[in-house]
Write an enzyme that holds these catalytic residues in place. Structure first.
Site, short mmCIF file in Angstrom:
data_model
loop_
_atom_site.label_atom_id
_atom_site.label_comp_id
_atom_site.label_asym_id
_atom_site.label_seq_id
_atom_site.Cartn_x
_atom_site.Cartn_y
_atom_site.Cartn_z
N GLY A 1 -14.26 6.25 -38.57
CA GLY A 1 -15.63 6.73 -38.40
C GLY A 1 -16.53 6.40 -39.57
O GLY A 1 -16.30 5.47 -40.33
N ASP B 1 -5.13 3.55 -31.63
CA ASP B 1 -6.37 3.71 -32.41
C ASP B 1 -6.49 5.14 -32.91
O ASP B 1 -7.59 5.67 -33.10
CB ASP B 1 -7.61 3.32 -31.59
CG ASP B 1 -8.76 2.80 -32.45
OD1 ASP B 1 -8.59 2.70 -33.68
OD2 ASP B 1 -9.83 2.49 -31.89
N HIS C 1 -5.76 4.65 -37.63
CA HIS C 1 -6.56 4.90 -38.83
C HIS C 1 -5.98 6.11 -39.55
O HIS C 1 -6.48 7.22 -39.44
CB HIS C 1 -8.03 5.10 -38.45
CG HIS C 1 -8.65 3.88 -37.88
ND1 HIS C 1 -9.33 2.96 -38.66
CD2 HIS C 1 -8.68 3.39 -36.61
CE1 HIS C 1 -9.76 1.96 -37.90
NE2 HIS C 1 -9.37 2.20 -36.65
N ARG D 1 -11.51 -3.19 -23.51
CA ARG D 1 -12.78 -2.47 -23.62
C ARG D 1 -13.84 -3.03 -22.68
O ARG D 1 -14.82 -2.35 -22.35
CB ARG D 1 -13.28 -2.50 -25.06
CG ARG D 1 -13.75 -3.84 -25.56
CD ARG D 1 -14.16 -3.76 -27.04
NE ARG D 1 -15.12 -2.68 -27.26
CZ ARG D 1 -15.23 -2.00 -28.41
NH1 ARG D 1 -14.43 -2.31 -29.41
NH2 ARG D 1 -16.13 -1.07 -28.52
#
Length: 388
Positions: A69, A284, A64, A228
């Site tokens: 967020g 990430d 990102h 995950r």
């Protein structure tokens, strides 16, 4: 000035032993086991690696770069990731994307950040879109963005099995995948649908349905965050056997958590019998790593860091796994999926994106496109405003 790197133990990713490399114009002009006889009139900066490991620069296929967020109010928006956060972590190519916040952030701002990183000396690309459908775009169309905007190589990260997604239907996923695939054919770009996986029980069902109900090649679908949940990871390994590339995220995992850290996931993937060339690993970086309660409210938030990529390589090395087996998931596999023929390996006439690692498995020096960004453990080039 030309650069001559002497006495480097090259993993290309294959183990080539001690080699010497001549760098110029951002490319590897020559590589061999015997030192070249350069004319006295040729000016070349010499760097003696003294047997240190030389590997391809890492390709971070999911970061990102504008910041992530925003799931806990405006103050939770993560700022953009500075250049040196990537290069000091051994990342020489990054692919930027949008996540939950594809409203206050958009493809235009993402493209601007890609161009900023390029202007500062590293290679950057991006996806159009974000978590939601219809996707945010620059030209109004996913296919047009990929075809007409040089840095855009696909669409993503489209979210599935996640309460933050737009709850996409099979037909919506197929339309996006088709647009990406056709645009990739037209341009020679990756043309992939990069898919965010949440914690939902539906897992990869939409991807399996897409493969069963279309003629699209499996390579078009690239799910990420497969580690995950452990059950999701098993699904992803089976999907890789059908031809999809799948992406591990190098995020922190707490003891007892129903997830695999990147090193554990790497080992379990290879133990599953899934094809080695279908595995990629990304950081990430800059993204929000939230923990939600039953009402969808954040109870804890961490931030992804590009350094997690190299940290997971060190973890695997400490487990006794050979570097030539580890590297493809961070370099050549990513380059192949993204159709970056000059990235992800070390050979004649490819881009001079290189990382030197010392005997303690620390990043010693980093070269991006033929220029040193880090040398002798010291950062030489930092991004605009990083020191302000």
């Amino acid at each position: 000035m030309l650069k001559l790197i002497k006495n480097a133990h090259v993993f290309a990713p294959d183990n080539l032993g001690i080699q010497h490399l001549l760098i110029g114009g951002g490319k590897i002009l020559w590589m061999g086991a015997d030192l070249p006889a350069l004319e006295k009139t040729v000016l070349a900066e010499t760097y003696d690696a003294q047997g240190l490991v030389l590997m391809p620069g890492l390709i971070d296929g999911h970061a990102h770069i504008t910041g992530g967020g925003g799931e806990s109010g405006y103050a939770s928006r993560v700022p953009a990731v500075g250049l040196s956060r990537f290069t000091q972590s051994g990342v020489t190519t990054v692919v930027g994307l949008l996540g939950t916040d594809d409203t206050t952030r958009d493809t235009k701002s993402l493209l601007a950040e890609v161009r900023a990183l390029r202007a500062q000396g590293m290679h950057a690309l991006c996806y159009t879109g974000g978590y939601h459908i219809p996707p945010t775009t620059f030209t109004g169309c996913v296919r047009s963005d990929i075809v007409n905007l040089e840095p855009v190589i696909g669409v993503g990260e489209i979210a599935i099995c996640d309460h933050r997604s737009s709850q996409p239907t099979l037909q919506e996923i197929l339309r996006l995948a088709s647009d990406a695939h056709v645009a990739g054919m037209m341009t020679g770009k990756a043309g992939i649908l990069h898919i965010h996986l949440g914690d939902g029980e539906s897992g990869l069902q939409l991807v399996r349905d897409a493969l069963s109900n279309s003629e699209l090649p499996a390579r078009v679908f690239h799910p990420t965050h497969i580690n995950r949940r452990k059950a999701l990871f098993i699904e992803a390994c089976e999907l890789a056997k059908l031809g999809c590339s799948v992406d591990i995220t190098a995020f922190p995992v707490a003891d007892g958590e129903d997830a695999w850290c990147a090193a554990d996931a790497w080992e379990n993937y290879h133990a599953s019998g899934a094809p080695a060339d279908k595995l990629t690993i990304s950081s990430d970086g800059g993204g929000c790593l939230p923990e939600f309660d039953a009402d969808g409210q954040i109870v804890h938030m961490d931030i992804g860091d590009p350094c997690s990529l190299f940290d997971s390589i060190k973890d695997l090395l400490q487990r006794g796994i050979s570097l030539e087996k580890i590297l493809p998931a961070y370099t050549s596999n990513v380059a192949r999926l993204l159709r970056l023929s000059s990235k992800g390996h070390i050979a004649h006439n490819v881009d001079a994106d290189l990382v030197l690692m010392d005997k303690e498995h620390q990043i010693h020096s980093v070269m991006c496109q033929g220029n040193w960004h880090r040398k002798y453990h010291q950062q030489i080039i930092t991004g605009s405003f990083e020191n302000s």
